[in-house]
Design a protein around this motif. Structure first.
Motif, mmCIF file in Angstrom:
data_model
loop_
_atom_site.group_PDB
_atom_site.id
_atom_site.type_symbol
_atom_site.label_atom_id
_atom_site.label_comp_id
_atom_site.label_asym_id
_atom_site.label_seq_id
_atom_site.Cartn_x
_atom_site.Cartn_y
_atom_site.Cartn_z
ATOM 1 N N ILE A 117 0.845 -1.155 0.056
ATOM 2 C CA ILE A 117 -0.016 0.000 -0.009
ATOM 3 C C ILE A 117 0.770 1.140 0.093
ATOM 4 N N ARG A 118 0.401 2.041 -0.881
ATOM 5 C CA ARG A 118 1.312 3.374 -0.954
ATOM 6 C C ARG A 118 0.197 4.661 -0.453
ATOM 7 N N ARG A 119 0.832 5.382 0.298
ATOM 8 C CA ARG A 119 -0.186 6.452 0.974
ATOM 9 C C ARG A 119 0.164 7.884 0.451
ATOM 10 N N GLU A 168 7.262 6.118 2.429
ATOM 11 C CA GLU A 168 7.393 4.649 2.604
ATOM 12 C C GLU A 168 6.225 3.869 2.525
ATOM 13 N N GLU A 169 6.431 2.719 1.581
ATOM 14 C CA GLU A 169 5.222 1.869 1.599
ATOM 15 C C GLU A 169 5.042 0.880 2.757
#
Length: 538
Positions: A444-446, A451-452
């Motif tokens: 998941i990328r925010r 940082e993933e």
């Protein structure tokens, strides 16, 4: 929550009235079955209605030959399944316990009686719906799946049967039930299998083969003519089928996956009028299908319309994916929309093996005690998250935007925010999938974070985007730049649902500018029939 029918165990039995029985005997013929005689087997056509005058009939376990359950049918009761309405097949064997005298009415004659005697029809349909509910609740039936947890093909069959409210049993390889059934069919016990009754083991199983066995690809003749062809079996298409049949039109509904369409993937709909405790999308549309069949509308699935042509006489010719053709005086396009595939590497590899587009009781079994990922910000995604939170250890709802206010009903977003088993992550998206054969984890990328995070999970539910199913209409009717069908004033259609091609109408989510809600789709499917009637009789 409402279901497809009443609880058979709690129902007070209402026998057919004397005038109903008199009509049955006038339309039918007597028959006698000796004790121990098998009256029907799984796969036999439901071609008659059987009223018990004297004697006793039992339901039989197709694999042991013993009695199924404790109940039997006696005098004043009747032997029938819900597939009687559609001309399908029996799903359970039936046997005479002792010498039994019955009245048998041919299906066509019985359907006419039910149309003429609504009180009798109400009693019969109520009982048949309750019988189907009990089969589904007990997860019983002559259709048996072995190895669903190991085979994507078997999972596909399970999803097809579940969404179409077809009774089946599923057993893991190595279980006592799987071993017993495999032995009774003389097949290896360590391999996935699809079995229908003791004598039919399906090689290379597909939904089409199962549909053939269960009589879902019904008796549509080559080039058979209909008043109206309804393409799509979601809420709009089924509603059109109900009203077309009620108005005396000869109608055919064609669906390529499951009756219910995208609405059928919703585990719980609470904002549809008349169901204050909620109802699943599949159950809601199944009720409509039964209602339409009562009025004579026919259904065929899984079938897809690949081509549509206008003939010189003004009628339309539709070609199905198997090459079969039918004719129609008018066409209603109700193909709805489908969730979009995400542009992520290996996405197709995990479809049906960890990635799903529906969150019903069937899919909920896969995330028992696990972390579940739901992608989307609309009502369907919210309903899925709420439903899955009852079985999953935790549910993450990933939303690309920064709020749910513009895409989700307030009652639903409030519940999500208050549920400790659900976390809503805004500005988040899945960028990578991991696993060998089945899904093991997602990355998941925010937004705004370098940082993933890689999260272990075996299930991800995708409910985002809306791509219309209109490729088969290209060049025949006007579409907008996203592929939705343009209707009404912009194409001088003469009605809100008329397209640029006279005789073709569009309703529901596939129509440009439509309100993407189940209630509006049902309304459009209902109203359009008056326009179809005017066109056919104008």
């Amino acid at each position: 929550m409402e279901s497809i029918g009443r609880d058979l165990n709690e129902m007070q039995r209402v026998p057919l009235a004397p005038n109903h029985v008199q009509a049955l005997r006038a339309a039918g013929a007597p028959a006698r079955y000796p004790a121990g005689w098998t009256i029907v087997q799984p796969g036999d056509p439901v071609d008659r209605f059987v009223y018990v005058d004297d004697g006793e009939i039992e339901v039989v376990d197709a694999y042991t030959g013993g009695r199924y359950g404790s109940s039997t049918l006696g005098p004043t009761q009747f032997m029938a399944e819900i597939s009687f309405l559609s001309g399908g097949v029996w799903t359970m064997p039936m046997r005479a316990v002792r010498d039994t005298q019955v009245t048998e009415v041919p299906r066509d004659a019985m359907l006419r009686l039910m149309a003429e005697m609504p009180e009798m029809s109400d009693i019969i349909i109520t009982v048949l719906s309750a019988r189907r509910r009990r089969q589904l609740d007990n997860r019983d039936g002559a259709l048996v799946l072995i190895g669903e947890e190991e085979s994507r093909d078997i999972r596909c069959i399970a999803e097809f049967a579940s969404r179409n409210r077809l009774p089946f049993a599923s057993h893991p390889i190595g279980s006592a039930e799987a071993d017993r059934i495999a032995a009774s069919c003389a097949i290896p016990s360590d391999r996935p299998a699809v079995i229908f009754g003791r004598d039919r083991v399906i090689d290379d199983p597909t939904p089409h083969k199962v549909a053939e066995l269960l009589g879902l690809n019904r008796d549509v003749r080559e080039c058979e003519a209909f008043d109206v062809l309804i393409v799509g079996g979601g809420p709009a298409g089924v509603a059109a089928g109900v009203y077309a049949g009620a108005e005396g039109l000869k109608a055919l509904v064609v669906e390529d996956i499951a009756i219910g369409g995208q609405a059928g993937t919703s585990s719980r709909i609470e904002n549809y009028m008349g169901f204050p405790t909620g109802i699943s999308g599949a159950d809601l549309v199944w009720r409509g299908e039964v209602q339409a069949m009562k009025f004579g509308t026919r259904f065929v699935m899984p079938r897809r319309v690949d081509q549509l042509h206008r003939l010189d006489d003004g009628q339309f010719c539709a070609t199905f994916d198997n090459g079969h053709q039918v004719r129609a005086g008018a066409v209603i396009v109700a193909t709805g929309v489908q969730y979009r595939r995400l542009p992520i590497a290996r996405f197709a590899e995990f479809e049906g093996a960890g990635i799903y587009y529906a969150a019903t009781d069937h899919e909920a079994r896969y995330c028992q005690g696990a972390e579940a990922i739901v992608i989307g910000g609309g009502n369907s995604a919210g309903q899925a998250a709420m439903y899955l939170s009852r079985t999953a250890a935790h549910v993450r709802l990933l939303v690309r935007g920064h709020t749910l206010a513009t895409s989700m009903s307030h009652y639903l977003s409030s519940r999500l925010e208050a549920d400790p088993a659900i976390s809503i992550e805004y500005g988040a998206q899945v960028v990578a999938l991991h696993g060998s054969g089945t899904l093991d984890a997602v990355t998941i990328r925010r937004e705004g974070m370098a940082e993933e995070e890689t999260v272990p999970t075996c299930v991800m539910f995708v409910m985002v985007g809306a791509a219309p199913n209109t490729d088969w209409l290209t060049g025949l009717v006007a579409l907008d730049d996203k592929g939705f069908v343009i209707t009404g004033d912009p194409v001088e259609g003469g009605s809100p649902y008329a397209t640029s091609c006279p005789g073709i109408f569009a309703v529901g989510d596939v129509r440009a500018g439509s309100v993407k809600r189940v209630a509006s789709s049902v309304g459009e499917g209902s109203v359009v029939i008056s326009r179809v009637w005017d066109y056919l009789n104008g």
